[in-house]
Design a protein around this motif. Structure first.
Motif, PDB file in Angstrom:
ATOM      1  N   LEU A   1       0.842  -1.201   0.000  1.00  0.00           N
ATOM      2  CA  LEU A   1       0.000   0.000   0.000  1.00  0.00           C
ATOM      3  C   LEU A   1       0.876   1.250   0.000  1.00  0.00           C
ATOM      4  CD1 LEU A   1      -2.825   1.189   0.084  1.00  0.00           C
ATOM      5  CD2 LEU A   1      -2.729   1.056   2.578  1.00  0.00           C
ATOM      6  N   GLN A   2       1.940   1.253   0.804  1.00  0.00           N
ATOM      7  CA  GLN A   2       2.867   2.391   0.807  1.00  0.00           C
ATOM      8  C   GLN A   2       3.510   2.562  -0.565  1.00  0.00           C
ATOM      9  OE1 GLN A   2       5.717   1.715   3.908  1.00  0.00           O
ATOM     10  NE2 GLN A   2       4.457   2.718   5.466  1.00  0.00           N
ATOM     11  N   ALA A   3       3.890   1.465  -1.198  1.00  0.00           N
ATOM     12  CA  ALA A   3       4.506   1.532  -2.528  1.00  0.00           C
ATOM     13  C   ALA A   3       3.511   2.077  -3.546  1.00  0.00           C
ATOM     14  CB  ALA A   3       5.001   0.158  -2.952  1.00  0.00           C
ATOM     15  N   PHE A   4       2.257   1.655  -3.471  1.00  0.00           N
ATOM     16  CA  PHE A   4       1.238   2.158  -4.397  1.00  0.00           C
ATOM     17  C   PHE A   4       1.044   3.659  -4.227  1.00  0.00           C
ATOM     18  CE2 PHE A   4      -3.223   3.252  -5.229  1.00  0.00           C
ATOM     19  CZ  PHE A   4      -3.282   2.953  -6.583  1.00  0.00           C
ATOM     20  N   VAL A   5       0.961   4.112  -2.983  1.00  0.00           N
ATOM     21  CA  VAL A   5       0.804   5.552  -2.722  1.00  0.00           C
ATOM     22  C   VAL A   5       2.034   6.311  -3.216  1.00  0.00           C
ATOM     23  CG1 VAL A   5       0.602   7.292  -0.894  1.00  0.00           C
ATOM     24  CG2 VAL A   5      -0.808   5.236  -0.821  1.00  0.00           C
ATOM     25  N   GLY A   6       3.231   5.747  -3.011  1.00  0.00           N
ATOM     26  CA  GLY A   6       4.452   6.391  -3.487  1.00  0.00           C
ATOM     27  C   GLY A   6       4.476   6.520  -5.003  1.00  0.00           C
ATOM     28  N   MET A   7       4.066   5.461  -5.714  1.00  0.00           N
ATOM     29  CA  MET A   7       4.014   5.531  -7.183  1.00  0.00           C
ATOM     30  C   MET A   7       2.958   6.521  -7.646  1.00  0.00           C
ATOM     31  SD  MET A   7       4.604   1.709  -8.574  1.00  0.00           S
ATOM     32  CE  MET A   7       5.117   0.511  -7.375  1.00  0.00           C
ATOM     33  N   LEU A   8       1.854   6.578  -6.926  1.00  0.00           N
ATOM     34  CA  LEU A   8       0.802   7.542  -7.254  1.00  0.00           C
ATOM     35  C   LEU A   8       1.309   8.972  -7.073  1.00  0.00           C
ATOM     36  CD1 LEU A   8      -2.171   7.684  -8.096  1.00  0.00           C
ATOM     37  CD2 LEU A   8      -2.764   7.730  -5.671  1.00  0.00           C
ATOM     38  N   LEU A   9       2.069   9.208  -6.004  1.00  0.00           N
ATOM     39  CA  LEU A   9       2.647  10.541  -5.779  1.00  0.00           C
ATOM     40  C   LEU A   9       3.618  10.918  -6.897  1.00  0.00           C
ATOM     41  CD1 LEU A   9       3.320  10.445  -1.941  1.00  0.00           C
ATOM     42  CD2 LEU A   9       1.656  11.875  -3.134  1.00  0.00           C
ATOM     43  N   VAL A  10       4.455  10.003  -7.294  1.00  0.00           N
ATOM     44  CA  VAL A  10       5.401  10.266  -8.391  1.00  0.00           C
ATOM     45  C   VAL A  10       4.623  10.565  -9.677  1.00  0.00           C
ATOM     46  CG1 VAL A  10       7.155   9.208  -9.872  1.00  0.00           C
ATOM     47  CG2 VAL A  10       7.306   8.965  -7.397  1.00  0.00           C
ATOM     48  N   ALA A  11       3.597   9.810  -9.956  1.00  0.00           N
ATOM     49  CA  ALA A  11       2.789  10.046 -11.163  1.00  0.00           C
ATOM     50  C   ALA A  11       2.120  11.418 -11.113  1.00  0.00           C
ATOM     51  CB  ALA A  11       1.743   8.951 -11.318  1.00  0.00           C
ATOM     52  N   LEU A  12       1.602  11.816  -9.953  1.00  0.00           N
ATOM     53  CA  LEU A  12       0.971  13.137  -9.817  1.00  0.00           C
ATOM     54  C   LEU A  12       1.985  14.257 -10.019  1.00  0.00           C
ATOM     55  CD1 LEU A  12      -1.450  12.540  -6.806  1.00  0.00           C
ATOM     56  CD2 LEU A  12      -2.066  12.929  -9.196  1.00  0.00           C
ATOM     57  N   VAL A  13       3.184  14.093  -9.486  1.00  0.00           N
ATOM     58  CA  VAL A  13       4.230  15.111  -9.667  1.00  0.00           C
ATOM     59  C   VAL A  13       4.617  15.212 -11.144  1.00  0.00           C
ATOM     60  CG1 VAL A  13       6.651  15.655  -9.167  1.00  0.00           C
ATOM     61  CG2 VAL A  13       5.110  14.991  -7.318  1.00  0.00           C
ATOM     62  N   VAL A  14       4.759  14.096 -11.820  1.00  0.00           N
ATOM     63  CA  VAL A  14       5.098  14.102 -13.244  1.00  0.00           C
ATOM     64  C   VAL A  14       3.991  14.783 -14.053  1.00  0.00           C
ATOM     65  CG1 VAL A  14       5.443  12.608 -15.272  1.00  0.00           C
ATOM     66  CG2 VAL A  14       6.651  12.118 -13.139  1.00  0.00           C
ATOM     67  N   VAL A  15       2.753  14.448 -13.766  1.00  0.00           N
ATOM     68  CA  VAL A  15       1.632  15.077 -14.488  1.00  0.00           C
ATOM     69  C   VAL A  15       1.604  16.571 -14.207  1.00  0.00           C
ATOM     70  CG1 VAL A  15      -0.897  15.254 -14.551  1.00  0.00           C
ATOM     71  CG2 VAL A  15       0.205  13.007 -14.616  1.00  0.00           C
ATOM     72  N   TRP A  16       1.862  16.987 -12.968  1.00  0.00           N
ATOM     73  CA  TRP A  16       1.877  18.389 -12.610  1.00  0.00           C
ATOM     74  C   TRP A  16       3.015  19.130 -13.325  1.00  0.00           C
ATOM     75  CZ3 TRP A  16       5.349  21.213  -9.331  1.00  0.00           C
ATOM     76  CH2 TRP A  16       4.909  22.490  -9.020  1.00  0.00           C
ATOM     77  N   LEU A  17       4.198  18.493 -13.397  1.00  0.00           N
ATOM     78  CA  LEU A  17       5.331  19.125 -14.089  1.00  0.00           C
ATOM     79  C   LEU A  17       5.077  19.244 -15.599  1.00  0.00           C
ATOM     80  CD1 LEU A  17       8.364  17.470 -12.270  1.00  0.00           C
ATOM     81  CD2 LEU A  17       7.601  19.852 -12.106  1.00  0.00           C
ATOM     82  N   VAL A  18       4.423  18.280 -16.194  1.00  0.00           N
ATOM     83  CA  VAL A  18       4.115  18.328 -17.621  1.00  0.00           C
ATOM     84  C   VAL A  18       3.057  19.390 -17.889  1.00  0.00           C
ATOM     85  CG1 VAL A  18       3.063  17.013 -19.519  1.00  0.00           C
ATOM     86  CG2 VAL A  18       4.801  15.948 -18.072  1.00  0.00           C
ATOM     87  N   ALA A  19       2.131  19.561 -16.934  1.00  0.00           N
ATOM     88  CA  ALA A  19       1.034  20.524 -17.118  1.00  0.00           C
ATOM     89  C   ALA A  19       1.511  21.977 -17.016  1.00  0.00           C
ATOM     90  CB  ALA A  19      -0.054  20.263 -16.081  1.00  0.00           C
ATOM     91  N   ILE A  20       2.616  22.238 -16.291  1.00  0.00           N
ATOM     92  CA  ILE A  20       3.058  23.629 -16.150  1.00  0.00           C
ATOM     93  C   ILE A  20       3.777  24.127 -17.376  1.00  0.00           C
ATOM     94  CG2 ILE A  20       3.618  25.164 -14.345  1.00  0.00           C
ATOM     95  CD1 ILE A  20       5.022  23.269 -12.798  1.00  0.00           C
TER      96      ILE A  20
END
Length: 183
Positions: free
Chosen positions: A164-183
């Motif tokens: 569960l911690q690993a899933f949340v960590g991967m989700l956080l990385v994906a959100l950061v990548v999407v946020w960086l691409v969106a800016i």
């Protein structure tokens, strides 16, 4: 003194080559434990992603002054070692009287299969020519039971909290990548 004749009388034990084997259970050999290996790439990804979640959780707790985190996590070395599981070699005899050996991984109820039972096995090659095939499923024709041995898996060894911690960590990385691409 051992003579050549005694070697010829010893029954030859074969290994089934097909995916399905039907025969009678002769006996269960003494069981032993075998360690399951955990692949290092899988473990590195899971531990890194879980570490991100743990670091974020620690940061939030520090900001909220809620104290330090919960129980300590198992070490990389402990997780890499993998779980031990029970291996029980089984001897079976086919309709032609030939003796075969297969392996049962994990636990099975003692009352599920007995010597003399007529069984149909679904087998899987273990990838090692020195090991007999392992049982995936048993159909006990004598008692009309369908049985599936359940050995541990890499995922059950790692455990739900770490996954569960690993899933949340991967989700956080994906959100950061999407946020960086969106800016």
């Amino acid at each position: 003194m051992v003579t050549m004749d005694s070697d010829l009388r010893r029954p030859r034990i074969l290994r089934p080559t097909g995916k399905i084997f039907t025969g009678r259970v002769v006996r269960f050999m003494d069981g032993y434990t075998r360690e399951m290996r955990v692949g290092q790439p899988i473990l590195v990804v899971v531990m890194t992603a879980a570490g991100l979640t743990q670091a974020l959780t620690l940061l939030v707790r520090t900001l909220l002054k809620a104290g330090t985190g919960g129980p300590a996590r198992r070490s990389f070395k402990e997780l890499k070692k993998g779980p031990e599981f029970l291996v029980t070699p089984m001897r079976l005899r086919d309709a032609d009287g030939q003796l075969y050996e297969v392996e049962l991984h994990g636990h099975l109820a003692q009352s599920a299969v007995h010597p003399g039972d007529h069984v149909q096995l679904t087998l899987r090659d273990q990838g090692d020519p020195d090991l007999p095939p392992r049982i995936e499923r048993i159909v006990n024709i004598t008692t009309t039971q369908w049985l599936t041995p359940r050995p541990p898996t890499v995922w059950s060894h790692l455990g739900p909290p770490l996954l569960l911690q690993a899933f949340v960590g991967m989700l956080l990385v994906a959100l950061v990548v999407v946020w960086l691409v969106a800016i």
